[in-house]
Design a protein around this motif. Structure first.
Motif, PDB file in Angstrom:
ATOM      1  N   GLN A   1       0.826  -1.208   0.000  1.00 53.94           N
ATOM      2  CA  GLN A   1       0.000   0.000   0.000  1.00 53.94           C
ATOM      3  C   GLN A   1       0.859   1.257   0.000  1.00 53.94           C
ATOM      4  O   GLN A   1       0.555   2.239  -0.691  1.00 53.94           O
ATOM      5  N   GLU A   2       1.935   1.238   0.783  1.00 58.96           N
ATOM      6  CA  GLU A   2       2.835   2.392   0.786  1.00 58.96           C
ATOM      7  C   GLU A   2       3.420   2.606  -0.596  1.00 58.96           C
ATOM      8  O   GLU A   2       3.524   3.749  -1.077  1.00 58.96           O
ATOM      9  N   LEU A   3       3.798   1.529  -1.274  1.00 58.74           N
ATOM     10  CA  LEU A   3       4.363   1.662  -2.613  1.00 58.74           C
ATOM     11  C   LEU A   3       3.324   2.265  -3.562  1.00 58.74           C
ATOM     12  O   LEU A   3       3.653   3.136  -4.376  1.00 58.74           O
ATOM     13  N   GLY A   4       2.081   1.810  -3.467  1.00 61.18           N
ATOM     14  CA  GLY A   4       1.035   2.388  -4.293  1.00 61.18           C
ATOM     15  C   GLY A   4       0.873   3.882  -4.058  1.00 61.18           C
ATOM     16  O   GLY A   4       0.733   4.669  -5.009  1.00 61.18           O
ATOM     17  N   ASP A   5       0.914   4.299  -2.804  1.00 54.15           N
ATOM     18  CA  ASP A   5       0.793   5.717  -2.476  1.00 54.15           C
ATOM     19  C   ASP A   5       1.966   6.516  -3.040  1.00 54.15           C
ATOM     20  O   ASP A   5       1.792   7.648  -3.532  1.00 54.15           O
ATOM     21  N   LEU A   6       3.158   5.940  -2.986  1.00 55.32           N
ATOM     22  CA  LEU A   6       4.334   6.625  -3.526  1.00 55.32           C
ATOM     23  C   LEU A   6       4.247   6.761  -5.043  1.00 55.32           C
ATOM     24  O   LEU A   6       4.658   7.776  -5.611  1.00 55.32           O
ATOM     25  N   TYR A   7       3.695   5.745  -5.718  1.00 51.69           N
ATOM     26  CA  TYR A   7       3.506   5.842  -7.161  1.00 51.69           C
ATOM     27  C   TYR A   7       2.530   6.981  -7.490  1.00 51.69           C
ATOM     28  O   TYR A   7       2.707   7.691  -8.496  1.00 51.69           O
ATOM     29  N   ALA A   8       1.498   7.134  -6.696  1.00 48.43           N
ATOM     30  CA  ALA A   8       0.550   8.221  -6.931  1.00 48.43           C
ATOM     31  C   ALA A   8       1.246   9.578  -6.852  1.00 48.43           C
ATOM     32  O   ALA A   8       0.957  10.486  -7.645  1.00 48.43           O
ATOM     33  N   GLN A   9       2.182   9.716  -5.920  1.00 46.13           N
ATOM     34  CA  GLN A   9       2.943  10.955  -5.818  1.00 46.13           C
ATOM     35  C   GLN A   9       3.870  11.137  -7.017  1.00 46.13           C
ATOM     36  O   GLN A   9       4.002  12.237  -7.564  1.00 46.13           O
TER      37      GLN A   9
ATOM     38  N   PRO B   1       4.688  13.442 -16.150  1.00 50.39           N
ATOM     39  CA  PRO B   1       3.433  13.727 -16.857  1.00 50.39           C
ATOM     40  C   PRO B   1       3.034  12.687 -17.893  1.00 50.39           C
ATOM     41  O   PRO B   1       1.853  12.611 -18.256  1.00 50.39           O
ATOM     42  N   ASN B   2       3.974  11.876 -18.355  1.00 48.43           N
ATOM     43  CA  ASN B   2       3.674  10.902 -19.406  1.00 48.43           C
ATOM     44  C   ASN B   2       3.693   9.463 -18.905  1.00 48.43           C
ATOM     45  O   ASN B   2       3.823   8.522 -19.694  1.00 48.43           O
ATOM     46  N   LEU B   3       3.536   9.279 -17.614  1.00 46.33           N
ATOM     47  CA  LEU B   3       3.641   7.950 -17.013  1.00 46.33           C
ATOM     48  C   LEU B   3       2.459   7.070 -17.432  1.00 46.33           C
ATOM     49  O   LEU B   3       1.305   7.378 -17.137  1.00 46.33           O
ATOM     50  N   THR B   4       2.766   5.959 -18.113  1.00 46.79           N
ATOM     51  CA  THR B   4       1.706   5.043 -18.546  1.00 46.79           C
ATOM     52  C   THR B   4       1.994   3.584 -18.205  1.00 46.79           C
ATOM     53  O   THR B   4       1.090   2.753 -18.271  1.00 46.79           O
ATOM     54  N   VAL B   5       3.234   3.236 -17.855  1.00 48.37           N
ATOM     55  CA  VAL B   5       3.616   1.841 -17.622  1.00 48.37           C
ATOM     56  C   VAL B   5       4.039   1.690 -16.161  1.00 48.37           C
ATOM     57  O   VAL B   5       5.041   2.274 -15.739  1.00 48.37           O
ATOM     58  N   LEU B   6       3.284   0.891 -15.400  1.00 52.61           N
ATOM     59  CA  LEU B   6       3.501   0.793 -13.961  1.00 52.61           C
ATOM     60  C   LEU B   6       3.639  -0.661 -13.544  1.00 52.61           C
ATOM     61  O   LEU B   6       2.783  -1.499 -13.859  1.00 52.61           O
TER      62      LEU B   6
ATOM     63  N   ARG C   1       0.467  -8.295  -5.505  1.00 52.79           N
ATOM     64  CA  ARG C   1      -0.126  -7.454  -4.458  1.00 52.79           C
ATOM     65  C   ARG C   1       0.314  -5.997  -4.605  1.00 52.79           C
ATOM     66  O   ARG C   1      -0.483  -5.062  -4.445  1.00 52.79           O
ATOM     67  N   HIS C   2       1.590  -5.826  -4.902  1.00 48.66           N
ATOM     68  CA  HIS C   2       2.121  -4.474  -5.051  1.00 48.66           C
ATOM     69  C   HIS C   2       1.535  -3.796  -6.292  1.00 48.66           C
ATOM     70  O   HIS C   2       1.154  -2.616  -6.231  1.00 48.66           O
ATOM     71  N   VAL C   3       1.472  -4.513  -7.397  1.00 44.34           N
ATOM     72  CA  VAL C   3       0.950  -3.899  -8.621  1.00 44.34           C
ATOM     73  C   VAL C   3      -0.533  -3.619  -8.474  1.00 44.34           C
ATOM     74  O   VAL C   3      -1.034  -2.604  -8.985  1.00 44.34           O
ATOM     75  N   ALA C   4      -1.266  -4.468  -7.766  1.00 44.52           N
ATOM     76  CA  ALA C   4      -2.676  -4.186  -7.495  1.00 44.52           C
ATOM     77  C   ALA C   4      -2.827  -2.908  -6.683  1.00 44.52           C
ATOM     78  O   ALA C   4      -3.720  -2.085  -6.947  1.00 44.52           O
ATOM     79  N   ALA C   5      -1.960  -2.716  -5.687  1.00 42.84           N
ATOM     80  CA  ALA C   5      -2.006  -1.498  -4.875  1.00 42.84           C
ATOM     81  C   ALA C   5      -1.658  -0.278  -5.708  1.00 42.84           C
ATOM     82  O   ALA C   5      -2.244   0.803  -5.527  1.00 42.84           O
ATOM     83  N   ILE C   6      -0.712  -0.425  -6.632  1.00 41.96           N
ATOM     84  CA  ILE C   6      -0.358   0.669  -7.528  1.00 41.96           C
ATOM     85  C   ILE C   6      -1.544   1.045  -8.402  1.00 41.96           C
ATOM     86  O   ILE C   6      -1.852   2.226  -8.588  1.00 41.96           O
ATOM     87  N   CYS C   7      -2.231   0.034  -8.932  1.00 44.99           N
ATOM     88  CA  CYS C   7      -3.414   0.304  -9.757  1.00 44.99           C
ATOM     89  C   CYS C   7      -4.486   1.025  -8.956  1.00 44.99           C
ATOM     90  O   CYS C   7      -5.129   1.965  -9.456  1.00 44.99           O
TER      91      CYS C   7
END
Length: 309
Positions: A272-280, A286-291, A300-306
């Motif tokens: 969850q922390e990793l997902g929050d950091l990706y949001a930041q 500005p062109n981020l499309t691949v996560l 689990r991590h990629v689901a949290a990122i999504c």
């Protein structure tokens, strides 16, 4: 080669990647991977089942989230230098590349929904030397000659694109991009950085990207950052050059490369922390499309990122 001439991530389609394949196979599935070579898992029924289950989890996630999936071949260690150390012939290595591409094409046939979840077959190319601290380096010309064989196989067997992953210095990235250019293959370049945000070579991320672009007439489709925690590089993401970074595959662990190398247990951090950091980070890129993720991360991590982006 379904998307070779029109990569969906280039038109703004949100895509995921997988996570840390090698760390998942070793620490979760109990497989031995000599030289960190994930493709060696293909030699056993247990390994085949583990990789299939691993990729299926991410395919399911992509479909649920209505995102595309950049499907990586398990070939980060499948180049000539490493194959020789593993006692493999060139013929065997070529067959590995054919098998891995064909397997991902079959996965695409099982799961893809072209309007919502395009599945891109990505041929992974790793560094000729160590991915954290190379003991020797190649010139750009040497790197092109070394990596052109893998690029050629991926082109021949129908991959949509290739990626140079965990690049530690610019010259090798230039060589990979040049090899891809010679075969008209789209290519992304993923640099890794140390805890100070600079490449292991000491070059800044900004300078590395600009150097590759200058030497290849801007041939890479896009750049990525991989195998580092967001805290290690977020502070350097300033300026127009960050528009060239379209992908992130970070670690959830804050450990340095040296600490990760020495670790005998898995540090998978906090999804969850990793997902929050990706949001930041999305506000800085500005062109981020691949996560996706790298060492220690999984579905689990990629689901949290999504969920966070």
């Amino acid at each position: 080669m379904k998307y070779r001439n029109a990569l969906p991530q280039m038109n703004g389609t949100q895509m995921i990647t997988d996570g840390g394949l090698e760390t998942t196979l070793i620490f979760h599935d109990g497989l031995e991977l000599p030289l960190f070579a994930a493709f060696k898992a293909l030699e056993s029924d247990k390994g085949l089942a583990a990789i299939d289950a691993y990729m299926t989890r991410f395919a399911d996630l992509a479909c649920r989230e209505r995102r595309g999936f950049v499907m990586d071949t398990p070939t980060w260690r499948a180049s000539a230098r490493w194959a020789a150390e593993l006692g493999l012939t060139q013929e065997t290595l070529r067959a590995v590349h054919q098998e891995t591409v064909c397997t991902l094409i079959r996965l695409r046939e099982r799961f893809e929904h072209p309007q919502t979840s395009p599945f891109v077959v990505n041929g992974v190319i790793g560094p000729q030397d160590d991915g954290y601290a190379p003991s020797s380096t190649l010139t750009a010309d040497q790197a092109e000659a070394y990596h052109c064989v893998q690029v050629g196989w991926f082109e021949e067997f129908g991959a949509d694109m290739v990626s140079g992953i965990t690049m530690t210095y610019a010259d090798e990235a230039i060589g990979i991009a040049s090899a891809a250019k010679s075969r008209n293959m789209p290519v992304s370049i993923a640099f890794t950085v140390e805890t100070d945000g600079a490449l292991p070579s000491g070059q800044s991320l900004r300078d590395a990207i600009q150097t590759v672009d200058d030497e290849t007439d801007g041939y890479p489709a896009y750049y990525m950052i991989n195998c580092a925690h967001p805290d290690h590089f977020s502070h350097v993401l300033k300026g127009d050059w960050t528009g060239r970074i379209m992908g992130l595959r970070a670690n959830a662990s804050r450990l340095s490369h040296a600490e990760l190398d020495a670790a005998d247990t898995l540090d998978d951090g906090d999804p969850q922390e990793l997902g929050d950091l990706y949001a930041q980070l999305a506000h800085l890129l500005p062109n981020l499309t691949v996560l996706g993720g790298c060492c220690g991360t999984d579905h689990r991590h990629v689901a949290a990122i999504c969920a966070s982006t």
